[in-house]
Design a protein around this motif. Structure first.
Motif, short mmCIF file in Angstrom:
data_model
loop_
_atom_site.label_atom_id
_atom_site.label_comp_id
_atom_site.label_asym_id
_atom_site.label_seq_id
_atom_site.Cartn_x
_atom_site.Cartn_y
_atom_site.Cartn_z
N ASP A 328 -4.64 7.44 2.06
CA ASP A 328 -3.72 6.24 1.91
C ASP A 328 -2.98 6.34 0.78
OD1 ASP A 328 -3.87 2.98 2.94
OD2 ASP A 328 -3.09 3.29 0.89
N ILE A 329 -1.75 6.31 0.91
CA ILE A 329 -0.78 6.54 -0.26
C ILE A 329 -0.85 5.43 -1.34
CG2 ILE A 329 1.72 6.86 -0.91
CD1 ILE A 329 2.38 7.75 1.94
N ASP A 330 -0.67 5.68 -2.45
CA ASP A 330 -1.12 4.85 -3.66
C ASP A 330 0.10 4.21 -3.90
OD1 ASP A 330 -3.62 5.66 -3.74
OD2 ASP A 330 -3.34 7.17 -5.24
N HIS A 331 0.28 2.59 -4.15
CA HIS A 331 1.37 2.10 -4.47
C HIS A 331 2.77 2.38 -3.68
CE1 HIS A 331 -1.09 0.43 -7.56
NE2 HIS A 331 -1.15 1.72 -8.31
N PHE A 332 2.58 2.46 -2.48
CA PHE A 332 3.64 2.92 -1.65
C PHE A 332 4.75 1.77 -1.55
CE2 PHE A 332 5.83 4.24 2.75
CZ PHE A 332 6.38 5.37 1.98
N LYS A 333 4.20 0.52 -1.69
CA LYS A 333 5.06 -0.50 -1.78
C LYS A 333 6.11 -0.53 -3.02
CE LYS A 333 5.07 -5.80 -1.86
NZ LYS A 333 6.19 -5.57 -2.61
N ASN A 336 8.94 2.14 -2.11
CA ASN A 336 9.94 1.37 -1.34
C ASN A 336 10.70 0.53 -2.00
OD1 ASN A 336 9.66 2.27 1.21
ND2 ASN A 336 7.96 1.09 1.85
N HIS A 341 13.63 1.96 1.96
CA HIS A 341 12.88 1.96 2.87
C HIS A 341 13.13 3.50 3.31
CE1 HIS A 341 10.11 -1.28 3.74
NE2 HIS A 341 9.89 -0.46 4.74
N GLY A 344 11.68 6.14 1.41
CA GLY A 344 10.27 5.77 1.83
C GLY A 344 9.76 6.51 3.01
N ASP A 345 10.75 6.54 3.97
CA ASP A 345 10.58 7.03 5.38
C ASP A 345 10.58 8.72 5.22
OD1 ASP A 345 10.46 4.87 6.86
OD2 ASP A 345 12.33 4.81 7.87
N LEU A 348 7.58 10.01 3.66
CA LEU A 348 6.41 9.99 4.70
C LEU A 348 6.32 11.37 5.36
CD1 LEU A 348 6.24 6.21 6.07
CD2 LEU A 348 4.25 7.24 4.76
N ARG A 367 -1.58 9.49 11.94
CA ARG A 367 -1.01 8.62 11.29
C ARG A 367 -1.57 7.40 11.95
NH1 ARG A 367 5.35 6.11 10.59
NH2 ARG A 367 4.67 4.59 8.90
N GLY A 370 1.36 2.47 9.08
CA GLY A 370 1.97 2.35 7.53
C GLY A 370 1.83 3.48 6.91
N GLU A 371 1.15 3.44 5.74
CA GLU A 371 0.92 4.48 4.81
C GLU A 371 -0.52 5.07 4.70
OE1 GLU A 371 -0.53 1.77 3.90
OE2 GLU A 371 -0.38 2.50 1.67
N LYS A 448 -10.00 3.63 -3.95
CA LYS A 448 -8.91 2.70 -4.44
C LYS A 448 -9.63 2.12 -5.85
CE LYS A 448 -5.25 3.09 -1.55
NZ LYS A 448 -4.00 3.61 -1.81
N ARG A 452 -7.72 4.94 -7.94
CA ARG A 452 -6.50 5.98 -7.02
C ARG A 452 -6.53 7.06 -7.35
NH1 ARG A 452 -5.12 0.52 -7.34
NH2 ARG A 452 -4.61 -0.35 -5.34
N1 LIG Z 1 9.43 3.27 4.32
C1 LIG Z 1 8.31 2.73 4.96
N2 LIG Z 1 7.51 1.97 4.54
C2 LIG Z 1 6.35 1.88 5.11
C3 LIG Z 1 6.25 2.13 6.41
N3 LIG Z 1 4.91 1.51 6.99
C4 LIG Z 1 4.63 0.89 5.93
N4 LIG Z 1 5.16 1.02 4.90
C5 LIG Z 1 5.09 0.36 3.57
O1 LIG Z 1 3.98 0.58 2.95
C6 LIG Z 1 3.63 -0.29 2.00
C7 LIG Z 1 2.42 -0.56 1.98
O2 LIG Z 1 2.15 -1.52 0.82
P1 LIG Z 1 0.48 -1.88 0.57
O3 LIG Z 1 -0.23 -2.13 1.75
O4 LIG Z 1 0.58 -3.12 -0.56
O5 LIG Z 1 -0.09 -0.52 -0.39
P2 LIG Z 1 0.47 0.27 -1.49
O6 LIG Z 1 1.58 -0.44 -2.18
O7 LIG Z 1 0.39 1.39 -1.12
O8 LIG Z 1 -0.88 0.04 -2.34
P3 LIG Z 1 -2.38 0.63 -2.41
O9 LIG Z 1 -2.33 0.97 -1.00
O10 LIG Z 1 -3.21 -0.69 -2.76
O11 LIG Z 1 -2.30 1.99 -3.40
C8 LIG Z 1 4.42 -1.48 2.34
O12 LIG Z 1 5.51 -1.62 1.54
C9 LIG Z 1 5.01 -1.24 3.83
O13 LIG Z 1 6.29 -1.78 3.97
C10 LIG Z 1 7.11 2.97 7.08
O14 LIG Z 1 7.00 3.36 8.11
N5 LIG Z 1 8.06 3.24 6.03
#
Ligand SMILES: Nc1nc2c(ncn2[C@@H]2O[C@H](COP(=O)(O)OP(=O)(O)OP(=O)(O)O)[C@@H](O)[C@H]2O)c(=O)[nH]1
Length: 472
Positions: A328-333, A336, A341, A344-345, A348, A367, A370-371, A448, A452
């Motif tokens: 699982d990606i760390d702090h992907f939010k 983004n 986005h 972000g894409d 990925l 996959r 999400g992430e 996590k 992380r």
């Molecule tokens: N760009 C992009 N973002 C995605 C996609 N699918 C999911 N995300 C984003 O991934 C993020 C996941 O956020 P969280 O579940 O809070 O997790 P996180 O920020 O990675 O934090 P942790 O997992 O706790 O480290 C969200 O902002 C989603 O919008 C996608 O296909 N493309």
């Protein structure tokens, strides 16, 4: 007469008999329609020794209609329909519309032979003499009748040629071959196109049934026999379809559809199996591509959940220890939120590329959504799976991702990290995948929780989680 140039052949024939007879004109009318009170014909061939006698290009002979009101002409038409030839010396004819019509064309004598095609009056071959009021009965009419038969034979041959050309063209365009097996003597007949497909020379007289069946893939041959046996029992004329692989002249296996029909005699005994062989390799390819695409994640090209199920089915009940690594990606939010986005894409996609480099061709990269990703591996010991997970972590964390979204902007350098949880099936080959998934998930959760950018194995995860819970 060359059948390929049927019309030219008729022209040549008329040009040969014209001078021999010394006539002013030799012609052919084609019958268009017999109506209740008129006959419509077209002037289609003509030979004349000089322009003076030519009539073919005159407008009045284009699809000309002759009325049947004159009883003499009506009888003439009825006799032509019955295959009767005629000859007239115009000055000796009774007065009436037919004689006037011939006189208007300055004809002194004439002879006609009806042309028959498929048992029907097709047209008329005629000879006109505008100089001599002679009788054509005897050798003249005999010659004309012989020529009439030649023309009819050429017409027939032309039609057969035309049909066989059409059928071969159809076979070529539809990429299909035709076959027929006699159940009385086991003989096979197959079309030229099928012979060519299988690599037999054009002149090859007979392909044996045994050889033909040997070209069908063994699995498909078994299926064909099973189908035929089942249909045999029903013992009525019936159709079947089967997709099978045929080994072609170039030795490749190509998907074909076999469409066949069992034909029975009057007492219900199957006597013939006949049908088509159609090349369906394009359709099969499309189906395979569509199936493969339905098992892939559209953004990254990794397997999706359906693809994961298929992958698990392909590797079968694990004979060697199987491991599941959840990632699982760390702090992907944050990524983004900071870069948008689209970036972000792209990240990925780039991440999946990096992960792929660390995996073997038989490993499954999925996959899950999400992430969150999963890696399925088999044939590894626990420590090897843990080492792989660690390599995966490092390949993401050690190097920044360089993203160039447009030529006008400088490239972005983005550091990313992933947390990973690993679970192994050990020797318990029967352990369900969702149980493996649940354990890897617990390990990931613990990773996590542990800060992380780290890897935890399921057992360690439990311990570390217990420790961290104790300290909370
Ligand atoms: N760009 C992009 N973002 C995605 C996609 N699918 C999911 N995300 C984003 O991934 C993020 C996941 O956020 P969280 O579940 O809070 O997790 P996180 O920020 O990675 O934090 P942790 O997992 O706790 O480290 C969200 O902002 C989603 O919008 C996608 O296909 N493309």
């Amino acid at each position: 007469m060359s059948a390929e140039h049927w019309a030219e052949g008729v022209d040549q024939l008329l040009a040969e008999i014209g001078p021999v007879t010394g006539a002013s004109r030799v012609w052919v009318f084609q019958l268009m329609e017999v109506q209740s009170n008129a006959v419509v014909q077209d002037y289609v061939f003509e030979w004349a020794p000089s322009e003076h006698y030519r009539q073919l290009n005159q407008n009045r002979f284009r699809f000309f209609s002759s009325t049947l009101e004159d009883p003499v002409y009506r009888r003439l038409v009825e006799e032509r329909q019955a295959g009767v030839s005629h000859d007239f010396c115009i000055p000796l004819m009774p007065q009436g519309p037919l004689r006037s019509d011939l006189e208007n064309q300055a004809i002194q004598s004439t002879a006609t032979v009806p042309l028959f095609f498929n048992g029907h009056w097709w047209g008329t071959l005629g000879i006109d003499d505008c100089e001599r009021p002679v009788s054509w009965r005897g050798p003249g009419l005999d010659l004309l009748e012989a020529v009439g038969q030649l023309i009819a034979a050429a017409l027939y041959r032309d039609q057969l040629n035309h049909r066989s050309r059409q059928i071969e063209l159809f076979h070529t365009l539809a990429n299909c071959g035709v076959w027929e097996i006699s159940l009385c003597n086991g003989r096979l007949w197959c079309s030229q196109s099928l012979k060519t497909l299988l690599g037999y020379p054009e002149a090859y007289s007979r392909v044996s049934l045994r050889r033909m069946l040997a070209r069908l893939h063994p699995e498909d041959r078994a299926e064909l026999w099973a189908r035929l046996r089942a249909l045999w029992r029903i013992a009525e004329s019936t159709q079947f379809r089967l997709d099978g692989r045929l080994r072609l002249a170039n030795r490749s296996w190509i998907w074909h559809e076999l469409i066949g029909e069992i034909q029975c005699n009057e007492v219900g005994q199957p006597v013939v199996v006949a049908g088509l062989v159609l090349d369906i390799s394009r359709r099969k390819q499309d189906e395979e591509q569509a199936l493969a695409a339905s098992q892939l994640d559209a953004l990254t090209g990794a397997l999706n959940r359906r693809g994961m199920a298929q992958h698990l089915e392909t590797i079968g009940p694990a004979t060697a220890p199987r491991h599941l690594i959840l990632l699982d990606i760390d702090h992907f939010k944050q990524v983004n939120d900071t870069h948008g986005h689209l970036v972000g894409d792209t990240l990925l996609r780039m991440m999946v590329e990096r992960l792929r480099h660390e995996l073997r061709p038989g490993d499954g990269l999925v996959r899950l959504g999400g992430e969150e990703f999963a890696v399925l591996t088999s044939g590894m010991q626990d420590d090897q799976a843990l080492a792989l997970a660690e390599r995966l972590r490092r390949c993401i964390a050690d190097e920044p991702f360089v993203v160039q979204m447009s030529e006008d902007e400088p490239p972005l350098k983005v550091m990313m990290s992933v947390s990973l949880g690993v679970a192994g099936q050990g020797d318990e080959a029967s352990q369900a995948t969702n149980q493996l998934m649940a354990q890897a998930d617990q390990a990931l959760y613990a990773a996590k929780h542990a800060g992380r950018n780290c890897v935890l194995f399921y057992h360690e995860a439990i311990e570390s989680r217990a420790v961290s819970l104790d300290s909370e």
